[in-house]
Design a protein around this motif. Structure first.
Motif, short mmCIF file in Angstrom:
data_model
loop_
_atom_site.label_atom_id
_atom_site.label_comp_id
_atom_site.label_asym_id
_atom_site.label_seq_id
_atom_site.Cartn_x
_atom_site.Cartn_y
_atom_site.Cartn_z
N ALA A 1 70.84 49.51 133.33
CA ALA A 1 71.91 50.50 133.17
C ALA A 1 71.42 51.83 133.73
O ALA A 1 70.22 52.10 133.76
CB ALA A 1 72.26 50.68 131.68
N CYS A 2 72.38 52.63 134.16
CA CYS A 2 72.05 54.01 134.54
C CYS A 2 72.50 54.94 133.42
O CYS A 2 73.13 54.51 132.45
CB CYS A 2 72.68 54.39 135.88
N ALA A 3 72.15 56.20 133.55
CA ALA A 3 72.49 57.18 132.52
C ALA A 3 73.99 57.24 132.32
O ALA A 3 74.75 57.30 133.29
CB ALA A 3 71.95 58.55 132.92
N THR B 1 70.89 55.32 127.86
CA THR B 1 70.56 54.38 128.93
C THR B 1 69.83 53.16 128.37
O THR B 1 70.15 52.01 128.71
CB THR B 1 69.65 55.06 129.97
N ALA B 2 68.85 53.41 127.52
CA ALA B 2 68.04 52.30 126.99
C ALA B 2 68.89 51.35 126.15
O ALA B 2 68.77 50.12 126.28
CB ALA B 2 66.89 52.85 126.16
N ARG B 3 69.74 51.90 125.30
CA ARG B 3 70.56 51.03 124.45
C ARG B 3 71.52 50.19 125.29
O ARG B 3 71.81 49.04 124.95
CB ARG B 3 71.34 51.87 123.42
N ARG B 4 72.01 50.77 126.36
CA ARG B 4 72.91 50.02 127.24
C ARG B 4 72.16 48.89 127.95
O ARG B 4 72.64 47.75 128.00
CB ARG B 4 73.53 50.97 128.28
N ALA B 5 70.98 49.20 128.46
CA ALA B 5 70.23 48.19 129.21
C ALA B 5 69.76 47.07 128.29
O ALA B 5 69.82 45.89 128.64
CB ALA B 5 69.05 48.83 129.92
N VAL B 6 69.28 47.45 127.10
CA VAL B 6 68.73 46.41 126.23
C VAL B 6 69.83 45.52 125.66
O VAL B 6 69.63 44.32 125.46
CB VAL B 6 67.86 47.03 125.11
N LYS B 7 71.01 46.10 125.44
CA LYS B 7 72.12 45.25 124.97
C LYS B 7 72.46 44.19 126.01
O LYS B 7 72.69 43.01 125.68
CB LYS B 7 73.36 46.09 124.65
N LYS B 8 72.47 44.61 127.27
CA LYS B 8 72.76 43.64 128.33
C LYS B 8 71.70 42.55 128.38
O LYS B 8 72.00 41.37 128.57
CB LYS B 8 72.84 44.35 129.69
N ALA B 9 70.44 42.93 128.20
CA ALA B 9 69.36 41.94 128.24
C ALA B 9 69.43 41.01 127.03
O ALA B 9 69.25 39.79 127.16
CB ALA B 9 68.01 42.64 128.31
N TYR B 10 69.67 41.58 125.84
CA TYR B 10 69.80 40.74 124.65
C TYR B 10 70.98 39.77 124.81
O TYR B 10 70.88 38.58 124.49
CB TYR B 10 70.02 41.60 123.40
N ASP B 11 72.10 40.29 125.30
CA ASP B 11 73.28 39.43 125.48
C ASP B 11 73.00 38.34 126.51
O ASP B 11 73.41 37.18 126.34
CB ASP B 11 74.49 40.27 125.92
N ASP B 12 72.33 38.72 127.59
CA ASP B 12 72.01 37.75 128.65
C ASP B 12 71.13 36.63 128.11
O ASP B 12 71.30 35.45 128.44
CB ASP B 12 71.31 38.50 129.79
N ALA B 13 70.17 37.04 127.24
CA ALA B 13 69.21 36.06 126.71
C ALA B 13 69.75 35.31 125.49
O ALA B 13 69.21 34.25 125.13
CB ALA B 13 67.92 36.78 126.33
N GLY B 14 70.76 35.87 124.84
CA GLY B 14 71.24 35.27 123.60
C GLY B 14 70.27 35.41 122.45
O GLY B 14 70.20 34.55 121.57
N VAL B 15 69.51 36.49 122.46
CA VAL B 15 68.55 36.76 121.37
C VAL B 15 68.71 38.21 120.93
O VAL B 15 69.43 38.99 121.55
CB VAL B 15 67.09 36.52 121.82
N GLY B 16 68.02 38.55 119.84
CA GLY B 16 67.99 39.93 119.35
C GLY B 16 66.57 40.34 119.04
O GLY B 16 65.62 39.58 119.27
N GLY C 1 63.26 55.13 134.47
CA GLY C 1 62.97 55.98 135.63
C GLY C 1 63.91 57.15 135.76
O GLY C 1 65.11 57.03 135.50
N GLY C 2 63.35 58.28 136.14
CA GLY C 2 64.14 59.44 136.51
C GLY C 2 64.87 60.09 135.35
O GLY C 2 64.70 59.72 134.18
N PHE D 1 67.70 55.56 134.93
CA PHE D 1 67.85 54.11 135.07
C PHE D 1 66.88 53.40 134.13
O PHE D 1 65.74 53.84 133.98
CB PHE D 1 67.57 53.69 136.52
N ASN D 2 67.34 52.35 133.52
CA ASN D 2 66.47 51.49 132.70
C ASN D 2 66.69 50.05 133.12
O ASN D 2 67.84 49.64 133.38
CB ASN D 2 66.81 51.58 131.21
N ALA D 3 65.61 49.29 133.18
CA ALA D 3 65.70 47.83 133.35
C ALA D 3 64.96 47.17 132.19
O ALA D 3 63.87 47.61 131.82
CB ALA D 3 65.08 47.41 134.68
#
Lengths: 382, 133
Positions: free
Chosen positions: A238-240, A251-266, A364-365, A373-375
């Motif tokens: 996610a970006c800012a 940014t971090a909460r947005r990116a991590v939600k996408k990763a958790y959702d993608d993985a199906g874990v918390g 980053g940045g 940006f966060n990945a």
């Protein structure tokens, strides 16, 4: 959709290497990752290469990845250069994961390399400061240490934390880094050492801040598992946010939600975490941001020392950016390489207790009120 | 947009603030005011960041602000000699940005009332900052 595995990892140690070129530093990590993957250079279908500051610090623009990979004999395949400030490595890995999952490529090399030590710290700090909107932040004395200091002060006020919490996390991560053979700083320190180091940007002291680093990290993302069988189960970015309209979700909460959702874990499914502690106390911010503790509980989390290497949820067993070093294009890839080693039981003296899943956050940045940006990547051992 | 009234001085951040005399209401931050929703966005932008309206006008803003948090930097950067203070501020129009803080480093605290000022910078340029009061 194909699965995406990390087939092999490699590093060039992080530190100061004035006798080496950026190309040489990158090549060492690439060859190590290819060896670890049991591939020769022709085994790669594509490559994503991360670097932020070579243009400003060495003059090499545009085709950085092509220059690095030609030196190890890789040619003819798509080589895509990725730049996203200190999160270029995480961004490159996100793209590689998408590329393999889509079935377009079966084996993708991901490499991040940076040569920041020029003998002039001021040049490196000035280069880092360009990872923001320079129309807004140029000419105001903006430096990332001060930006991070303000974030840390806000957390300290919200969570009622004292300087002792900042010192504790710094000591913890230097203890971990002391056991990491690629780390820039391999010397444990005491809270008193941290307290006695000079002030950089209040309340941050020298030993809380990442240094200027050279180094590289690489991995191969593959549609087939290697001997390690470590799969990328979540990849989010996610970006800012435009907070005026999109609210307070960072940014971090947005990116991590996408990763958790993608993985199906918390968070409760994760056993080890690497986060972007450009200054060591930022790790405390991520305890909340990634959902490992509720607002108001960071102090308790610290008091119970839950994120020690031997604790229930180790954070930054590599030493983190603060101790391992921060050659910025390499950082996001190094975090994921560390997870691969930990999940494979190959982390040597810093090995944590066996666990199945790990999470890495690369930032980053700066734009507006947030990291630009966060990945986030989540890995799982079969 | 109000037409410039005088020749613009050399500024450190020409897209971020107006010096005295450049536009009505200057000196102040450069902002975009939305004629539809009435809200402000930092800088001169083509779209309101609140409602996506394209009916926006360039204005001077941010003459008053509140300090959200700050840090005193003890390492020089960007032509600023250490120690110096940098703040996260929120203007009366709701614009949030980092800005240099002028004046004593003592007593800076969240909630301080701030006012926009222009200050001389290196090379004869004019910069902007916020001062208490």
């Amino acid at each position: 959709m194909s699965d995406a595995y990390v087939a092999g990892v490699g590093f060039h140690p992080f530190g100061r290497f004035p006798e080496k070129t950026l190309k040489e530093i990158a090549a060492q990590a690439v060859l190590a990752a290819l060896d670890d993957s049991a591939l020769d250079p022709d085994g790669i279908d594509a490559a994503f290469c991360a670097n932020a500051y070579a243009g400003l610090l060495t003059g090499q623009e545009s085709v950085r990845g092509e220059t690095w990979l030609r030196s190890v004999g890789i040619g003819g395949v798509p080589i895509i250069n990725v730049e996203n400030a200190c999160a270029g490595g995480g961004a490159a890995l996100h793209l590689a994961t998408i590329a393999v999952r889509s079935g377009t490529y079966r084996r993708v090399l991901v490499v991040g390399a940076e040569k920041m030590f020029t003998g002039d710290t001021g040049r490196a700090i000035a280069a880092l400061a360009t990872s923001s909107d320079i129309e807004v932040t140029g000419g105001i004395g903006m430096q990332f240490a001060a930006v991070d200091a303000i974030r840390v002060k806000q957390l300290m006020a919200e969570e009622k934390l004292g300087d002792d919490a900042l010192e504790w996390v710094t000591v913890k991560n230097h203890d971990n880094g002391a056991l990491n053979p690629i780390a820039q700083f391999r010397k444990p320190m005491t809270a008193q050492d941290v307290r006695n180091s000079r002030m950089i940007a209040e309340p941050l002291r020298l030993y809380m801040c990442s240094a200027i680093s050279d180094g590289a990290a690489a991995c191969v993302v593959s549609a087939e598992p290697s001997r390690r069988r470590v799969r990328i189960i979540g990849s989010g970015a996610a970006c800012a946010p435009v907070r005026a309209r999109q609210g307070e979700v960072s940014t971090a909460r947005r990116a991590v939600k996408k990763a958790y959702d993608d993985a199906g874990v918390g968070p409760s499914d994760i056993g080890v975490v690497e986060v972007h502690d450009a200054v060591s106390p930022l790790e405390l911010v991520y305890y909340r941001e990634l959902g490992f503790c509720a607002p108001g509980e960071v102090g308790r989390f610290v008091a119970e020392e839950r994120t020690l290497r031997t604790g229930p949820i180790p954070f930054n067993p590599s030493g983190g950016i603060n101790s391992r070093g921060h050659p910025v294009g390499a950082t996001g890839i190094a975090q994921v390489c560390e997870l691969v080693l930990q999940l494979s039981g190959e982390a040597g003296a810093r090995q944590i207790a066996p666990t199945r899943r790990g999470l890495a956050l690369n930032a980053g940045g700066w734009i507006g009120e947030d990291p630009a940006f966060n990945a986030v990547h989540i890995l799982e051992a079969a | 947009m109000t037409a410039p009234m005088t020749e613009a001085p050399v500024k450190t951040n020409p897209h971020v603030f107006f010096a005295a005399g450049e536009v009505d209401g200057a000196p102040g931050l450069s902002a975009s005011h939305c004629r539809i929703c009435g809200k402000f966005t930092l800088g001169r932008v083509p779209v309101c960041s609140h409602c996506f309206s394209r009916d926006v006008e360039s204005v001077a803003a941010g003459r008053r602000a509140t300090l959200v948090e700050h840090s005193v930097a003890h390492h020089p950067a960007g032509g600023f000699a250490a120690p110096y203070a940098i703040g996260l501020i929120r203007t009366e129009e709701g614009l949030t940005l980092f800005a240099p803080l002028e004046g004593s480093l003592e007593g800076l605290a969240p909630g301080n009332r701030l006012r926009f000022v222009t200050v001389p910078r290196d090379g004869g340029a004019t910069g902007f900052a916020y001062a208490r009061g």
